[in-house]
Design a protein around this motif. Sequence first.
Motif, PDB file in Angstrom:
ATOM      1  N   GLU A 557       0.842  -1.221   0.000  1.00  0.00           N
ATOM      2  CA  GLU A 557       0.000   0.000   0.000  1.00  0.00           C
ATOM      3  C   GLU A 557       0.863   1.251   0.000  1.00  0.00           C
ATOM      4  O   GLU A 557       0.565   2.232  -0.705  1.00  0.00           O
ATOM      5  N   GLU A 563      -4.943   1.145  -4.327  1.00  0.00           N
ATOM      6  CA  GLU A 563      -5.776   0.478  -5.321  1.00  0.00           C
ATOM      7  C   GLU A 563      -4.963  -0.396  -6.287  1.00  0.00           C
ATOM      8  O   GLU A 563      -5.514  -0.897  -7.270  1.00  0.00           O
ATOM      9  N   LEU A 571      -4.500  -8.650   1.137  1.00  0.00           N
ATOM     10  CA  LEU A 571      -5.819  -8.381   1.705  1.00  0.00           C
ATOM     11  C   LEU A 571      -6.679  -9.644   1.689  1.00  0.00           C
ATOM     12  O   LEU A 571      -7.306 -10.010   2.685  1.00  0.00           O
ATOM     13  N   PRO A 589     -15.268  -7.727   5.001  1.00  0.00           N
ATOM     14  CA  PRO A 589     -14.870  -6.451   4.388  1.00  0.00           C
ATOM     15  C   PRO A 589     -13.532  -6.531   3.650  1.00  0.00           C
ATOM     16  O   PRO A 589     -13.345  -5.873   2.630  1.00  0.00           O
ATOM     17  N   LEU A 590     -12.587  -7.324   4.161  1.00  0.00           N
ATOM     18  CA  LEU A 590     -11.304  -7.475   3.476  1.00  0.00           C
ATOM     19  C   LEU A 590     -11.489  -8.160   2.122  1.00  0.00           C
ATOM     20  O   LEU A 590     -10.894  -7.760   1.120  1.00  0.00           O
ATOM     21  N   GLN A 592     -14.233  -8.231   0.328  1.00  0.00           N
ATOM     22  CA  GLN A 592     -14.959  -7.315  -0.564  1.00  0.00           C
ATOM     23  C   GLN A 592     -14.021  -6.253  -1.139  1.00  0.00           C
ATOM     24  O   GLN A 592     -14.116  -5.891  -2.318  1.00  0.00           O
ATOM     25  N   ARG A 593     -13.106  -5.767  -0.323  1.00  0.00           N
ATOM     26  CA  ARG A 593     -12.162  -4.765  -0.810  1.00  0.00           C
ATOM     27  C   ARG A 593     -11.236  -5.364  -1.859  1.00  0.00           C
ATOM     28  O   ARG A 593     -10.938  -4.729  -2.886  1.00  0.00           O
ATOM     29  N   LEU A 596     -13.109  -5.619  -5.117  1.00  0.00           N
ATOM     30  CA  LEU A 596     -13.282  -4.316  -5.756  1.00  0.00           C
ATOM     31  C   LEU A 596     -11.997  -3.872  -6.445  1.00  0.00           C
ATOM     32  O   LEU A 596     -12.022  -3.372  -7.587  1.00  0.00           O
ATOM     33  N   ILE A 597     -10.852  -4.050  -5.781  1.00  0.00           N
ATOM     34  CA  ILE A 597      -9.566  -3.672  -6.382  1.00  0.00           C
ATOM     35  C   ILE A 597      -9.343  -4.442  -7.682  1.00  0.00           C
ATOM     36  O   ILE A 597      -8.950  -3.869  -8.699  1.00  0.00           O
TER      37      ILE A 597
END
Length: 797
Positions: A557, A563, A571, A589-590, A592-593, A596-597
């Motif tokens: 990161e 992103e 993640l 949530p991890l 899902q993130r 999305l990335i």
Amino acid sequence: MLISPFGDMLKAFRKRKRISQRALAERLGVHHNTIWSWEQGNYLPEGKRIVLELGRLLGLSEAETRQLLEASLTALSPHWSVPYQRNVFFTGRGTLLDQLHQLLHTDHAVALTQSYALYGLGGIGKTQIALEYAYRYALEYSAIFWIEGETVESILASLGRIAEHLQFPERGDSDQQRMVAAVQHWLTTNGTWLLIWDNVEDPELLYQFLPPTRQGAILITTRRSSLGTLAHSLELSPMTLDEGAAFVLRRAHLNKAMRSDESKPHPSEWGTAQELVKVMGGLPLALDQAGAYIEEAGCGLSDYLQRYQEQRVPLLGRRGTLGRDHPHPVTTTFRLAYEQVKQQHSLAADLLCLCAFLAPEGIPEGIFLGRTASSEGTADRIVTDLYQFDQAIGALRNFSLVQRQPEMQMLSLHRLVQVILQESMSEQEHMQWQQRVVHLLNAAFPAVTSDTGTEIWEPCEQLIPHVMACAVTLPACLQSQEFAELLLKAADYLDQRSQYERAKSLYQQALQIQIQLFGLEHPHVASLQSKLAYLYRLLGNYEQAKLLFQEASHVLEHALGLEHPEVAYPLEGLAMVYYEQGKYELAEPLQQRALLIREQARGLEHPEVALSLNRLGNVYYEQGKYELAEVVYQRSLQIRERAWGPEHFRVAGPLSNLGDLYREQGKYELAESLFQRAVRIAEQALGPAHPDVAFTLVSLADLYREWGNSTQAEELYQRALAIAEQALGPEHHAIAYPLHGLALLYQGQGQYEQAEALFQRALQIREQRLGQDHPKTAQTLHDLALFHQFQDKMSEA
């Protein structure tokens, strides 16, 4: 009168049988004075057949008959010119001697000479086998002559001994050609002889000194794998473990505890002797040297093994004080062969040096036929001309330094050739050859990505032993980026094949190289930490996996941005750790993130998106969010089918997950069809012993158990358990799945003792590998408690 051990032995056996000389002669079908002549030592039986018949008539045991045969060799053949005594330590090789006997038997040599060549590496025992054959079958030939075939001078000297033995007038002739012609004439006009040509280096010498026509048998020993039309070739292999162990024990005079037949030594020495044979690669010369050292130094086998690990070259270079049958020790033998190859064909010598740093067996020829320059831009010797390559391999085969398997396009060489070549190199030469080996392997090893299928498995599997050899032997100073790349590719392949422990060692080694090259805060290091962390997770080491994922996520990161697609790996890995620990609210949530990335960076149809969808579906499923799980599973399946086709092994994952979902919802027919398709795809693509197959079998077994098909359920559970134990080990946390399911099945069938044992084992594994607070541990504990409650009620009833 001759002193005849055969005669004395025959007389003793005849008197024990209480049969007269005349009666024995009549039964044998020979002249009535024959037995008397044999016992007096005037002459011996003409062949083995007669001795065997004597043994039968006298009622001799197999051992006694063998003794009588051995004694019958006292006078050997009527014409005997062999310059060596029989080797009292000769051991084994019975199958080969029998084969030679069939091929060289006098019955086969009536019209044409039977010519066979024993070929193999120096020190492999060619001369000793020829010598043993001569002594063992001496009575079957009218003459046995031995020719030292290495040089013109040695051949002439040997022919001179034969002329002297046959009392030719030309034996002292200053014109050696007259002597040679006399021997050749004798071979042409006489039959049923055996001519042994030992250590032939140049086939042209055979053409020069053999008569054009002859009747008899010829046995040649040579390092050359082919002698053209001169002889049929028989390759001599190293000694087997049993042969080598028995030989070294006899040679070292450590066989006092052996039984009378000397077929098996005392168990206390046997295992150590076999280990020594493995270390020496079954090479008789090396084992003979080891036995001589042990005898002379008065040490034991274990002591010698320890000394060998510390000082290999000095011990391989020590022939022993009485090693006259083979003048050179192993070290000298191989070094001389290498120097001869180097003079004749430089490319052949280069290929041999490259092979010295690979695994000794199964070397793919293709690794020498790749690109021509290393990644550093330095010139690298590569074979681009197949004819030139064949010539180089031919030069090596002429000294039996390599073996070629043309149908598999593989090479192999003896491990002691590798040892001596490596030890003879300077430190700088070591580095140069090791760098070239790494370059060749890295160029040949396919990269394993999310897009690659099982088509790369075969070439990877061929190269893995050689990568592992480099991983063990390459020094710390050879820590290059190319070596790290090679280790990474090999580890990725092993990971895909579920060989996790082997993959872990390579990932760890590659990570140490990356840290030395780039430091801890570099993205390359962080990406590799993610891969290693994934492996720790698969092996159930969640704390170590969690730590590495967090470190990798922080570095990536910071270095690449929030992103960047590389960020998705740690993640998602961290999400999977939480998922397997039952912390679904942290995992969601991890995951899902990460999804999305990947969608933003790769696009909605990328296979990496399908991977994230599948894993997110697992989180939804465990939380009971079945509608969400079905949506993402279906989408993952569709992406993979479009990307790779409906039969790709990566399609099996979402199929099986959908099956679990439908089973949980009671849609058994639909679940069954999905499971069966997933099992078929996984078995065809991954093989029937892959752990992914086991996991799908467990899901199908769960379905049949719930559906009431106990027979099929038990069969699938047992098969899945066997696969998982073999692939992952008996203590892996995944083993608990078939154990738990089988326990529930046996409980339902009333097999309570078996059920409780399986519950207990599944609980122990999950407590140790997952922890007491894990939902899967809690589920097993809950089911075990219900089982005990049920048993209590049954007892009360």
